[in-house]
Design a protein around this motif. Structure first.
Motif, PDB file in Angstrom:
ATOM      1  N   THR A  99       8.728  10.068   2.685  1.00 50.39           N
ATOM      2  CA  THR A  99       8.186   9.251   2.995  1.00 50.39           C
ATOM      3  C   THR A  99       7.906   8.884   4.316  1.00 50.39           C
ATOM      4  O   THR A  99       7.285   8.951   5.251  1.00 50.39           O
ATOM      5  CB  THR A  99       7.204   8.710   1.922  1.00 50.39           C
ATOM      6  N   PHE A 100       9.321   8.099   4.574  1.00 47.80           N
ATOM      7  CA  PHE A 100       8.849   7.665   5.438  1.00 47.80           C
ATOM      8  C   PHE A 100       9.248   8.718   7.215  1.00 47.80           C
ATOM      9  O   PHE A 100       8.687   8.367   7.528  1.00 47.80           O
ATOM     10  CB  PHE A 100      10.323   6.288   5.747  1.00 47.80           C
ATOM     11  N   THR A 101      10.072   9.493   6.307  1.00 45.27           N
ATOM     12  CA  THR A 101      10.288  10.631   7.097  1.00 45.27           C
ATOM     13  C   THR A 101       9.395  11.827   7.655  1.00 45.27           C
ATOM     14  O   THR A 101       8.795  11.772   8.729  1.00 45.27           O
ATOM     15  CB  THR A 101      11.597  11.396   6.607  1.00 45.27           C
ATOM     16  N   GLY A 148       1.217   5.327   5.865  1.00 48.69           N
ATOM     17  CA  GLY A 148       3.489   5.505   4.981  1.00 48.69           C
ATOM     18  C   GLY A 148       3.257   3.795   3.784  1.00 48.69           C
ATOM     19  O   GLY A 148       4.096   4.727   3.202  1.00 48.69           O
ATOM     20  N   ALA A 149       2.472   2.664   4.817  1.00 53.07           N
ATOM     21  CA  ALA A 149       3.080   2.200   3.692  1.00 53.07           C
ATOM     22  C   ALA A 149       3.015   1.642   2.654  1.00 53.07           C
ATOM     23  O   ALA A 149       3.730   1.206   1.117  1.00 53.07           O
ATOM     24  CB  ALA A 149       2.729  -0.038   4.657  1.00 53.07           C
ATOM     25  N   SER A 155       5.689   4.292  -4.732  1.00 50.09           N
ATOM     26  CA  SER A 155       6.816   5.095  -4.933  1.00 50.09           C
ATOM     27  C   SER A 155       7.704   4.011  -5.731  1.00 50.09           C
ATOM     28  O   SER A 155       8.805   4.130  -6.730  1.00 50.09           O
ATOM     29  CB  SER A 155       7.819   5.821  -3.892  1.00 50.09           C
ATOM     30  N   TRP A 156       7.298   2.947  -5.713  1.00 52.84           N
ATOM     31  CA  TRP A 156       8.374   2.030  -6.421  1.00 52.84           C
ATOM     32  C   TRP A 156       7.510   1.249  -7.294  1.00 52.84           C
ATOM     33  O   TRP A 156       8.077   0.009  -8.194  1.00 52.84           O
ATOM     34  CB  TRP A 156       8.566   0.593  -5.563  1.00 52.84           C
ATOM     35  N   GLY A 157       6.136   1.837  -7.734  1.00 52.68           N
ATOM     36  CA  GLY A 157       5.949   1.464  -8.604  1.00 52.68           C
ATOM     37  C   GLY A 157       4.564   0.274  -8.424  1.00 52.68           C
ATOM     38  O   GLY A 157       4.334  -0.415  -9.549  1.00 52.68           O
ATOM     39  N   ILE A 158       4.117  -0.256  -7.004  1.00 49.63           N
ATOM     40  CA  ILE A 158       3.789  -1.135  -6.781  1.00 49.63           C
ATOM     41  C   ILE A 158       1.945  -0.590  -7.163  1.00 49.63           C
ATOM     42  O   ILE A 158       2.290   0.586  -6.111  1.00 49.63           O
ATOM     43  CB  ILE A 158       3.597  -1.794  -5.698  1.00 49.63           C
TER      44      ILE A 158
END
Length: 358
Positions: A99-101, A148-149, A155-158
């Protein structure tokens, strides 16, 4: 040696650790070769092409592509690590890096293709072009960072939606604190699109009069005729009635000439004729509208109405033209033997009582 390779550390064999580390080193090696050979060759090819599009695309992809090789190496290396819970964490890390890329490439694309926004903003005029293009570029970059954030947090389930909702009161307080900033922002958009003035224009508003010195995102700076610099919030100036004196195509002269009642009819006719001829032949008087008429019998004068426009709109030049016109009018009145009237009263006494004349 076989025993050493099969030795387990936290249920993880040494051979698996060595393989994972080896994969990471190989990925780093391929990253270096990609930079030295592949990307260098592509740069040599793109330089020879006529278009700059391929050069910009290569600049956008260069750093993210190098980084993606390391992500691939991490993905292959983690397949050899069989520890409870690690797979789940590694999966989240991989999603985060990917995602960052992707958003990194988008961020770089905005920078490389900023000339598109500069070309678009040039429609607002040279004085506003830089402000508009910088605002658009910064706005898009902030949007990409925020999206993006939020994607990484997902992706971390938040649950980002619930998190944002929990910040409702804070967001409301922030909105109230930033309402003036938002109003100025929309005010600047109105000024950029409607273009009621530009840098260097002489304007008049209910709040200030002077020359536009700069137009920013938050405020517009006006230099008054007393040389004071006034910063007016764009929200205020966008909602005000604006008189742009610099947009005038011509400047008005409106006056009345008062002649004494001793002026004869023939004198009046000659004066009117000479005044009209003088204005018609004056090089600095606009020929479209010239009005000179004897229209009123006032209390102490015969009033002549004069109405015309100067071809110049510059204040100093306008005053010079008006002065020249006034002098020529005085000369015409004098040449025709008439005089200018001034406020006065005449008292006529028909007779006096004889007993009061002693």
């Amino acid at each position: 040696m076989q025993e050493f390779l099969n030795y387990s550390i936290y249920n993880l064999k040494v051979v698996d650790i060595i393989i994972s580390i080896t994969i990471l080193f190989i990925a780093y090696f391929f990253k270096m070769q990609l930079t030295k050979i592949v990307l260098k060759s592509l740069k040599q090819i793109t330089v020879k092409t006529k278009t700059e599009l391929d050069d910009k695309l290569l600049k956008i992809l260069e750093a993210p592509l190098n980084f993606s090789i390391l992500i691939l190496g991490f993905y292959l290396a983690e397949k050899w690590i069989d520890i409870d819970g690690f797979k789940l964490i590694a999966n989240s890390i991989e999603k985060t890096l990917i995602t960052f890329t992707i958003f990194w490439m988008l961020y770089r694309a905005i920078h490389e293709f900023s000339y598109i926004f500069t070309k678009f903003s040039s429609k607002f005029g040279k004085s506003l072009s830089d402000d508009v293009s910088n605002f658009i570029i910064k706005f898009l970059k902030v949007i990409i960072i925020i999206i993006g954030a939020m994607t990484i947090l997902e992706s971390w389930g938040i649950n980002v939606g619930a998190f944002v909702a929990s910040l409702g009161l804070i967001g409301m307080a922030f909105a109230l604190a930033a309402k003036d900033t938002a109003a100025n922002l929309f005010g600047s958009l109105v000024i950029f699109t409607d273009k009621p003035f530009k840098k260097g224009d002489w304007i008049l508003t209910p709040n200030v009069e002077g020359t536009i010195e700069s137009i920013g995102i938050r405020s517009t700076r006006v230099r008054t005729f007393a040389q004071a610099l006034v910063s007016v919030p764009n929200a205020v100036i966008a909602n005000s009635a604006i008189t742009n004196w610099s947009k005038m195509g011509k400047r008005r002269i409106k006056m009345r000439l008062g002649l004494t009642y001793s002026t004869k009819t023939k004198q009046m006719e000659n004066i009117l004729k000479d005044l009209r001829n003088m204005l018609q032949n004056h090089p600095d008087i606009h020929k479209g509208t010239i009005m000179v008429h004897f229209d009123e019998f006032q209390d102490s004068s015969l009033s002549l109405f004069c109405y015309c426009f100067t071809t110049t709109t510059i204040w100093a030049e306008y005053l010079q033209v008006k002065e020249d016109v006034n002098l020529k009018m005085m000369k015409i009145v004098e040449q025709n033997g008439a005089e200018f009237a001034f406020p006065s009263q005449s008292l006529y006494i028909e007779s006096m009582p004889k007993d009061k004349m002693i």
